[in-house]
Motif scaffolding. Structure first.
Motif, PDB file in Angstrom:
ATOM      1  N   GLY A  42      24.049  43.899  41.913  1.00  0.00           N
ATOM      2  CA  GLY A  42      25.715  43.918  40.999  1.00  0.00           C
ATOM      3  C   GLY A  42      26.644  44.752  40.987  1.00  0.00           C
ATOM      4  N   LEU A  43      26.064  46.653  40.931  1.00  0.00           N
ATOM      5  CA  LEU A  43      26.674  47.386  40.328  1.00  0.00           C
ATOM      6  C   LEU A  43      27.610  48.255  41.705  1.00  0.00           C
ATOM      7  CD1 LEU A  43      27.038  49.907  38.904  1.00  0.00           C
ATOM      8  CD2 LEU A  43      25.480  51.075  39.156  1.00  0.00           C
ATOM      9  N   ALA A  44      26.375  48.084  42.942  1.00  0.00           N
ATOM     10  CA  ALA A  44      26.853  48.268  44.276  1.00  0.00           C
ATOM     11  C   ALA A  44      28.435  47.331  44.594  1.00  0.00           C
ATOM     12  CB  ALA A  44      26.558  47.799  45.438  1.00  0.00           C
ATOM     13  N   ILE A  45      27.987  46.402  44.325  1.00  0.00           N
ATOM     14  CA  ILE A  45      29.725  45.159  44.801  1.00  0.00           C
ATOM     15  C   ILE A  45      31.128  45.837  43.649  1.00  0.00           C
ATOM     16  CG2 ILE A  45      29.936  43.276  44.579  1.00  0.00           C
ATOM     17  CD1 ILE A  45      27.505  42.056  45.737  1.00  0.00           C
ATOM     18  N   TRP A  46      30.136  46.274  42.487  1.00  0.00           N
ATOM     19  CA  TRP A  46      31.525  46.284  41.215  1.00  0.00           C
ATOM     20  C   TRP A  46      32.527  47.053  41.909  1.00  0.00           C
ATOM     21  CZ3 TRP A  46      33.499  43.562  38.435  1.00  0.00           C
ATOM     22  CH2 TRP A  46      34.492  44.087  37.089  1.00  0.00           C
ATOM     23  N   ILE A  47      31.147  48.719  42.498  1.00  0.00           N
ATOM     24  CA  ILE A  47      32.208  49.640  43.170  1.00  0.00           C
ATOM     25  C   ILE A  47      32.357  49.024  44.075  1.00  0.00           C
ATOM     26  CG2 ILE A  47      31.555  51.450  43.992  1.00  0.00           C
ATOM     27  CD1 ILE A  47      28.622  52.144  42.290  1.00  0.00           C
ATOM     28  N   ALA A  48      32.573  48.214  44.803  1.00  0.00           N
ATOM     29  CA  ALA A  48      33.170  47.860  46.521  1.00  0.00           C
ATOM     30  C   ALA A  48      34.461  47.027  45.779  1.00  0.00           C
ATOM     31  CB  ALA A  48      32.395  47.347  47.130  1.00  0.00           C
ATOM     32  N   ALA A  56      37.141  37.945  44.944  1.00  0.00           N
ATOM     33  CA  ALA A  56      36.146  38.051  45.226  1.00  0.00           C
ATOM     34  C   ALA A  56      34.787  38.595  44.497  1.00  0.00           C
ATOM     35  CB  ALA A  56      35.959  37.377  46.312  1.00  0.00           C
ATOM     36  N   LEU A  57      35.165  40.614  45.278  1.00  0.00           N
ATOM     37  CA  LEU A  57      34.314  40.984  45.061  1.00  0.00           C
ATOM     38  C   LEU A  57      33.278  40.977  43.815  1.00  0.00           C
ATOM     39  CD1 LEU A  57      34.858  43.493  47.867  1.00  0.00           C
ATOM     40  CD2 LEU A  57      32.417  42.168  48.237  1.00  0.00           C
ATOM     41  N   ALA A  58      34.488  41.121  42.482  1.00  0.00           N
ATOM     42  CA  ALA A  58      34.259  40.767  41.143  1.00  0.00           C
ATOM     43  C   ALA A  58      33.610  39.757  40.423  1.00  0.00           C
ATOM     44  CB  ALA A  58      35.764  40.920  40.523  1.00  0.00           C
ATOM     45  N   TRP A  59      34.418  38.968  41.605  1.00  0.00           N
ATOM     46  CA  TRP A  59      33.500  37.412  40.811  1.00  0.00           C
ATOM     47  C   TRP A  59      32.357  37.085  40.885  1.00  0.00           C
ATOM     48  CZ3 TRP A  59      34.735  35.404  36.105  1.00  0.00           C
ATOM     49  CH2 TRP A  59      35.859  35.357  36.208  1.00  0.00           C
ATOM     50  N   THR A  60      31.299  38.431  42.426  1.00  0.00           N
ATOM     51  CA  THR A  60      30.331  37.944  42.813  1.00  0.00           C
ATOM     52  C   THR A  60      29.724  38.961  42.356  1.00  0.00           C
ATOM     53  OG1 THR A  60      30.703  37.841  44.660  1.00  0.00           O
ATOM     54  CG2 THR A  60      28.788  38.485  44.737  1.00  0.00           C
ATOM     55  N   VAL A  62      29.885  39.740  38.888  1.00  0.00           N
ATOM     56  CA  VAL A  62      29.634  38.210  37.767  1.00  0.00           C
ATOM     57  C   VAL A  62      28.238  37.722  37.200  1.00  0.00           C
ATOM     58  CG1 VAL A  62      31.067  37.365  35.970  1.00  0.00           C
ATOM     59  CG2 VAL A  62      31.896  38.989  36.675  1.00  0.00           C
ATOM     60  N   ALA A  63      28.711  37.518  39.250  1.00  0.00           N
ATOM     61  CA  ALA A  63      27.310  36.179  39.175  1.00  0.00           C
ATOM     62  C   ALA A  63      25.983  36.569  39.206  1.00  0.00           C
ATOM     63  CB  ALA A  63      28.117  34.793  40.492  1.00  0.00           C
ATOM     64  N   LEU A  64      26.189  37.288  39.484  1.00  0.00           N
ATOM     65  CA  LEU A  64      25.007  38.638  39.519  1.00  0.00           C
ATOM     66  C   LEU A  64      24.554  39.321  38.336  1.00  0.00           C
ATOM     67  CD1 LEU A  64      24.868  40.457  43.064  1.00  0.00           C
ATOM     68  CD2 LEU A  64      23.263  38.577  42.918  1.00  0.00           C
ATOM     69  N   LEU A  65      25.290  39.182  37.885  1.00  0.00           N
ATOM     70  CA  LEU A  65      25.074  40.116  36.064  1.00  0.00           C
ATOM     71  C   LEU A  65      24.979  38.810  35.520  1.00  0.00           C
ATOM     72  CD1 LEU A  65      27.892  42.448  35.134  1.00  0.00           C
ATOM     73  CD2 LEU A  65      25.453  42.760  35.813  1.00  0.00           C
ATOM     74  N   VAL A  66      24.706  37.691  36.142  1.00  0.00           N
ATOM     75  CA  VAL A  66      24.657  36.395  35.093  1.00  0.00           C
ATOM     76  C   VAL A  66      23.589  36.390  35.052  1.00  0.00           C
ATOM     77  CG1 VAL A  66      24.504  33.988  34.504  1.00  0.00           C
ATOM     78  CG2 VAL A  66      26.647  35.484  34.749  1.00  0.00           C
ATOM     79  N   ALA A 114      30.051  41.378  29.233  1.00  0.00           N
ATOM     80  CA  ALA A 114      31.838  40.637  28.915  1.00  0.00           C
ATOM     81  C   ALA A 114      32.683  41.771  29.695  1.00  0.00           C
ATOM     82  CB  ALA A 114      31.876  40.858  27.342  1.00  0.00           C
ATOM     83  N   LEU A 115      32.750  42.570  29.366  1.00  0.00           N
ATOM     84  CA  LEU A 115      33.843  43.280  30.194  1.00  0.00           C
ATOM     85  C   LEU A 115      33.778  43.175  32.292  1.00  0.00           C
ATOM     86  CD1 LEU A 115      32.929  47.132  28.313  1.00  0.00           C
ATOM     87  CD2 LEU A 115      35.064  45.427  27.442  1.00  0.00           C
ATOM     88  N   ALA A 116      32.899  42.828  32.772  1.00  0.00           N
ATOM     89  CA  ALA A 116      33.275  42.496  33.788  1.00  0.00           C
ATOM     90  C   ALA A 116      33.688  41.205  33.867  1.00  0.00           C
ATOM     91  CB  ALA A 116      32.077  42.948  34.111  1.00  0.00           C
ATOM     92  N   ILE A 117      33.307  40.679  33.418  1.00  0.00           N
ATOM     93  CA  ILE A 117      33.894  39.027  32.737  1.00  0.00           C
ATOM     94  C   ILE A 117      35.640  39.502  33.289  1.00  0.00           C
ATOM     95  CG2 ILE A 117      34.682  36.979  32.378  1.00  0.00           C
ATOM     96  CD1 ILE A 117      31.292  37.063  32.059  1.00  0.00           C
ATOM     97  N   LEU A 118      35.674  40.205  32.132  1.00  0.00           N
ATOM     98  CA  LEU A 118      37.614  40.275  31.218  1.00  0.00           C
ATOM     99  C   LEU A 118      37.739  41.132  32.666  1.00  0.00           C
ATOM    100  CD1 LEU A 118      36.938  41.379  28.195  1.00  0.00           C
ATOM    101  CD2 LEU A 118      38.104  39.401  28.653  1.00  0.00           C
ATOM    102  N   ALA A 119      37.418  41.777  33.201  1.00  0.00           N
ATOM    103  CA  ALA A 119      37.705  42.757  34.470  1.00  0.00           C
ATOM    104  C   ALA A 119      38.061  41.406  35.536  1.00  0.00           C
ATOM    105  CB  ALA A 119      37.651  43.629  34.532  1.00  0.00           C
ATOM    106  N   ALA A 120      37.465  41.046  35.583  1.00  0.00           N
ATOM    107  CA  ALA A 120      37.348  39.531  36.889  1.00  0.00           C
ATOM    108  C   ALA A 120      38.485  38.898  36.971  1.00  0.00           C
ATOM    109  CB  ALA A 120      36.131  39.124  37.293  1.00  0.00           C
ATOM    110  N   GLY A 121      38.311  38.277  36.136  1.00  0.00           N
ATOM    111  CA  GLY A 121      39.428  37.215  34.918  1.00  0.00           C
ATOM    112  C   GLY A 121      40.576  38.034  34.940  1.00  0.00           C
ATOM    113  N   GLY A 122      41.228  39.202  35.191  1.00  0.00           N
ATOM    114  CA  GLY A 122      42.613  39.684  35.480  1.00  0.00           C
ATOM    115  C   GLY A 122      42.999  40.253  33.860  1.00  0.00           C
ATOM    116  N   PHE A 123      42.072  40.945  32.959  1.00  0.00           N
ATOM    117  CA  PHE A 123      42.426  41.021  31.829  1.00  0.00           C
ATOM    118  C   PHE A 123      42.176  42.272  32.013  1.00  0.00           C
ATOM    119  CE2 PHE A 123      41.320  36.493  30.563  1.00  0.00           C
ATOM    120  CZ  PHE A 123      42.119  36.352  29.801  1.00  0.00           C
ATOM    121  N   GLY A 124      43.549  43.234  31.028  1.00  0.00           N
ATOM    122  CA  GLY A 124      43.113  44.530  30.977  1.00  0.00           C
ATOM    123  C   GLY A 124      44.357  45.713  31.959  1.00  0.00           C
ATOM    124  N   PRO A 125      44.258  46.755  31.882  1.00  0.00           N
ATOM    125  CA  PRO A 125      44.957  47.662  32.649  1.00  0.00           C
ATOM    126  C   PRO A 125      45.069  47.167  33.938  1.00  0.00           C
ATOM    127  CG  PRO A 125      43.381  49.292  31.811  1.00  0.00           C
ATOM    128  CD  PRO A 125      42.585  47.357  31.130  1.00  0.00           C
TER     129      PRO A 125
END
Length: 125
Positions: A42-48, A56-60, A62-66, A114-125
């Motif tokens: 999940g961390l590797a995919i988040w870095i990607a 799609a990478l962010a949501w992947t 997040v799914a792994l984090l769940v 929580a932060l990954a979900i917010l970032a994947a959803g486009g919330f934040g900078p």
């Protein structure tokens, strides 16, 4: 994510040091290694995702984090059960986990998810 991983790595070292791989009770190798492996993936995919900015990478990730969180919750339940045993003839490797590390790892995992979900959803900078 890094603090969560450091707490997890600390507990993995303790688990290995106290014979976790060989134990037939408590947290078994397959569960723990699946939890750790999916977390690293999940961390590797988040870095990607950060590098490619592909949602799609962010949501992947997040799914792994769940999945990681669900496995982690089962391990927490096993850890609690081990600490509450009336019969202490069997001491499993995870009983060596320091309480502050377990709590910090769990809290940071919830924050990371929580932060990954917010970032994947486009919330934040």
């Amino acid at each position: 994510w890094v603090l969560t991983a450091l707490g997890g790595a600390t507990m993995l070292v303790q688990w290995l040091r106290h014979g976790g791989v060989r134990q037939s009770e408590g947290i078994r190798a397959a569960r723990l290694l699946t939890h750790a492996g999916l977390a690293v993936l999940g961390l590797a995919i988040w870095i990607a995702y950060v590098l490619a900015e592909e949602s799609a990478l962010a949501w992947t990730a997040v799914a792994l984090l769940v999945a990681v969180a669900l496995i982690g919750a089962t391990m927490f339940a096993i850890w609690i059960r081990g600490h509450n045993r009336r019969d202490h003839t069997l001491v499993t490797a995870e009983t060596s986990f320091p309480l502050p590390v377990v709590v910090l790892h769990g809290v940071m995992a919830v924050v990371t998810l929580a932060l990954a979900i917010l970032a994947a959803g486009g919330f934040g900078p």
